[in-house]
Design an enzyme around this catalytic site. Structure first.
Site, PDB file in Angstrom:
ATOM      1  CD  GLU A  84     115.138 -62.827 -25.734  1.00  0.00           C
ATOM      2  OE1 GLU A  84     114.804 -62.962 -26.921  1.00  0.00           O
ATOM      3  OE2 GLU A  84     114.648 -63.491 -24.809  1.00  0.00           O
ATOM      4  CB  CYS A  97     117.084 -54.634 -30.532  1.00  0.00           C
ATOM      5  SG  CYS A  97     115.700 -54.611 -29.390  1.00  0.00           S
ATOM      6  CB  CYS A 104     109.511 -56.351 -18.404  1.00  0.00           C
ATOM      7  SG  CYS A 104     108.717 -54.742 -18.608  1.00  0.00           S
ATOM      8  CB  CYS A 108     102.568 -55.300 -22.273  1.00  0.00           C
ATOM      9  SG  CYS A 108     103.072 -53.618 -21.890  1.00  0.00           S
ATOM     10  CB  CYS A 111     105.144 -58.075 -23.920  1.00  0.00           C
ATOM     11  SG  CYS A 111     106.934 -57.950 -23.944  1.00  0.00           S
ATOM     12  N   GLY A 156     112.520 -55.343 -20.954  1.00  0.00           N
ATOM     13  CA  GLY A 156     112.632 -54.327 -19.919  1.00  0.00           C
ATOM     14  C   GLY A 156     112.026 -53.006 -20.326  1.00  0.00           C
ATOM     15  CB  SER A 188     110.989 -48.323 -27.236  1.00  0.00           C
ATOM     16  OG  SER A 188     109.633 -48.654 -27.346  1.00  0.00           O
ATOM     17  CB  SER A 211     104.918 -49.243 -26.547  1.00  0.00           C
ATOM     18  OG  SER A 211     106.254 -49.525 -26.882  1.00  0.00           O
ATOM     19  CG  LEU A 212      99.245 -45.012 -28.455  1.00  0.00           C
ATOM     20  CD1 LEU A 212      99.418 -44.182 -27.195  1.00  0.00           C
ATOM     21  CD2 LEU A 212      98.873 -44.104 -29.631  1.00  0.00           C
ATOM     22  CG  HIS A 213     101.008 -51.276 -28.351  1.00  0.00           C
ATOM     23  ND1 HIS A 213     101.671 -51.075 -29.536  1.00  0.00           N
ATOM     24  CD2 HIS A 213     101.956 -51.720 -27.465  1.00  0.00           C
ATOM     25  CE1 HIS A 213     102.961 -51.389 -29.366  1.00  0.00           C
ATOM     26  NE2 HIS A 213     103.156 -51.768 -28.140  1.00  0.00           N
ATOM     27  CG  ASN A 287     106.641 -61.807 -33.515  1.00  0.00           C
ATOM     28  OD1 ASN A 287     106.451 -63.003 -33.739  1.00  0.00           O
ATOM     29  ND2 ASN A 287     107.707 -61.150 -33.894  1.00  0.00           N
ATOM     30  CB  CYS A 330     110.549 -58.316 -26.267  1.00  0.00           C
ATOM     31  SG  CYS A 330     110.251 -56.914 -27.205  1.00  0.00           S
TER      32      CYS A 330
HETATM   33  N1  SAH Z   1     109.258 -51.462 -22.455  1.00  0.00           N
HETATM   34  C1  SAH Z   1     109.546 -50.716 -23.631  1.00  0.00           C
HETATM   35  C2  SAH Z   1     110.573 -51.340 -24.542  1.00  0.00           C
HETATM   36  C3  SAH Z   1     110.516 -52.836 -24.789  1.00  0.00           C
HETATM   37  S1  SAH Z   1     109.278 -53.502 -25.797  1.00  0.00           S
HETATM   38  C4  SAH Z   1     108.265 -50.410 -24.389  1.00  0.00           C
HETATM   39  O1  SAH Z   1     107.211 -50.831 -23.945  1.00  0.00           O
HETATM   40  O2  SAH Z   1     108.318 -49.705 -25.373  1.00  0.00           O
HETATM   41  C5  SAH Z   1     109.657 -53.025 -27.441  1.00  0.00           C
HETATM   42  C6  SAH Z   1     108.434 -52.972 -28.328  1.00  0.00           C
HETATM   43  O3  SAH Z   1     107.989 -54.304 -28.712  1.00  0.00           O
HETATM   44  C7  SAH Z   1     107.242 -52.323 -27.685  1.00  0.00           C
HETATM   45  O4  SAH Z   1     106.609 -51.467 -28.592  1.00  0.00           O
HETATM   46  C8  SAH Z   1     106.379 -53.520 -27.339  1.00  0.00           C
HETATM   47  O5  SAH Z   1     105.067 -53.129 -27.128  1.00  0.00           O
HETATM   48  C9  SAH Z   1     106.596 -54.396 -28.548  1.00  0.00           C
HETATM   49  N2  SAH Z   1     106.194 -55.794 -28.385  1.00  0.00           N
HETATM   50  C10 SAH Z   1     106.257 -56.574 -27.295  1.00  0.00           C
HETATM   51  N3  SAH Z   1     105.790 -57.801 -27.544  1.00  0.00           N
HETATM   52  C11 SAH Z   1     105.431 -57.816 -28.843  1.00  0.00           C
HETATM   53  C12 SAH Z   1     104.873 -58.804 -29.700  1.00  0.00           C
HETATM   54  N4  SAH Z   1     104.597 -60.021 -29.261  1.00  0.00           N
HETATM   55  N5  SAH Z   1     104.630 -58.458 -30.988  1.00  0.00           N
HETATM   56  C13 SAH Z   1     104.919 -57.210 -31.445  1.00  0.00           C
HETATM   57  N6  SAH Z   1     105.457 -56.252 -30.691  1.00  0.00           N
HETATM   58  C14 SAH Z   1     105.695 -56.529 -29.393  1.00  0.00           C
END
Ligand code: SAH
Length: 341
Positions: A84, A97, A104, A108, A111, A156, A188, A211-213, A287, A330
């Protein structure tokens, strides 16, 4: 596949199969028009027969439009794999995007992209195809490009498909191609430190986003398995080196998960981690993904979190959420379609 090749390589290919130079130019233009070979009118049938096997065979199979104007596209490749990509309209233009892999393997916990693991890498031309197809869908062409900005934030992990992603950045930013400025491209990553250093060697002008989180390695490892391989400290060190080498500000994505990473203690730890580092934090309420149990923090709480960060001297904003009614996050849509089939 011909879309994997740059301008010179396509001309070389045309020469090798015995075509005159102007035919090579036409093949190049055909690819960058985003049209199928059948739709190309200035190439004779005999030539089409020869190049058919190598001509890109990707296509848009579904297209969704959100109330807010965000569009989501499903792109299907030769082998029926789908990815997508999401088109967002901003004041300054369209941002696309793109996905860099089918699925992937980063795992995570929040995700949707990683639910079925990694199917395969996308080639440079397959990533490029997403841009060419959507540009065409917007009525654009190579010389009349509609897309101004790109984010490598779809499904990915871009640094897990390093060589193809690098070639894609070279193709898309080439003056011969769509000529998208590297300054308008963000990559990213979940924080593959060796990949960040390899990227730094490329001397690109792209923006790096992490992507720190989470604010401690322990907490991060609970939601992002990659944290077991690279510590937050190592990642931030690599980002500082990236910033120093490229002069480009590094961005951090921080997805707020209710009760997991949204406390005042987290704000304090973030401000400590970023002390003296001119970076920016994008805060995004999670999300919610159906298949996942984690819940997002409310938008109101997200604004409070950002205010708290700002009061600690950290540059931060709440990211607008777009396309929620079309499963914008994603991998959500791909999963839905995989299930339907
Ligand atoms: N693999 C890369 C790029 C793809 S994810 C990365 O990890 O950065 C793109 C962004 O969307 C990342 O910051 C990821 O953590 C975030 N993401 C994934 N699922 C999500 C969700 N359900 N809600 C909010 N952000 C999300």
């Amino acid at each position: 596949m011909l879309a994997d090749l740059n301008y010179e390589e396509i001309l070389d290919y045309a020469k090798k199969i015995g075509l005159p130079a102007f035919r090579g130019e036409q093949v190049f233009d055909a690819i960058y028009s985003g049209k199928t070979l059948e739709e190309i009118s200035n190439l004779p049938k005999a030539i089409k027969e020869i190049i058919k096997e190598y001509y890109p065979n990707y296509k848009i199979t579904r297209r969704y439009e959100s109330k807010d104007g965000t569009r989501k596209y499903i792109i299907e490749y030769d082998d029926k794999n789908i990815v997508e990509c999401v088109l967002m309209k901003y004041k300054y233009g369209f941002t696309l995007c793109v996905s860099t892999q089918v699925g992937c393997r980063m795992g995570c916990k929040f995700c949707a992209s990683t639910l079925h693991g990694l199917a395969r890498n996308l080639s440079a031309g397959e990533i490029l195809g997403q841009v060419l197809l959507v540009n065409r869908d917007l009525g654009g062409s190579r010389k009349n490009r509609q897309i101004t900005n790109l984010v490598l934030m779809g499904s990915g992990e871009p640094l897990d498909n390093f060589d193809n992603v690098v070639k894609f950045i070279e193709l898309i930013s080439s003056g011969r191609g769509l000529n998208i400025s590297q300054r308008n491209i963000s990559l990213s990553t979940c924080g593959l430190v060796p990949g960040i250093y390899k990227l730094l060697e490329k001397d690109f002008n792209i923006t790096l986003t992490i992507s720190l989180h989470a604010t401690t390695d322990e907490e991060r490892a609970k939601i992002m398995p990659v944290a077991k391989a690279y510590s937050i400290e190592e990642i931030i060190k690599a980002c500082k080196d990236y910033c120093q080498k490229t002069g480009r500000r590094v961005y951090f994505e921080y997805t707020l998960i209710k009760g997991v990473n949204d406390s005042h203690e987290d704000v304090k730890r973030l401000s400590k981690l970023f002390k003296g580092f001119n970076c920016h934090v994008n805060v995004i309420p999670l999300n919610t993904v159906k298949e996942r149990t984690l819940q997002g923090t409310s938008r109101l709480e997200a604004y409070k979190f950002v205010d708290d960060l700002k009061s600690q001297g950290i540059s931060a904003t709440v990211r607008r959420t777009m396309g929620e009614d079309i499963e914008g996050a994603c991998g959500q849509l791909r999963n839905k379609i995989l299930k339907e089939n």
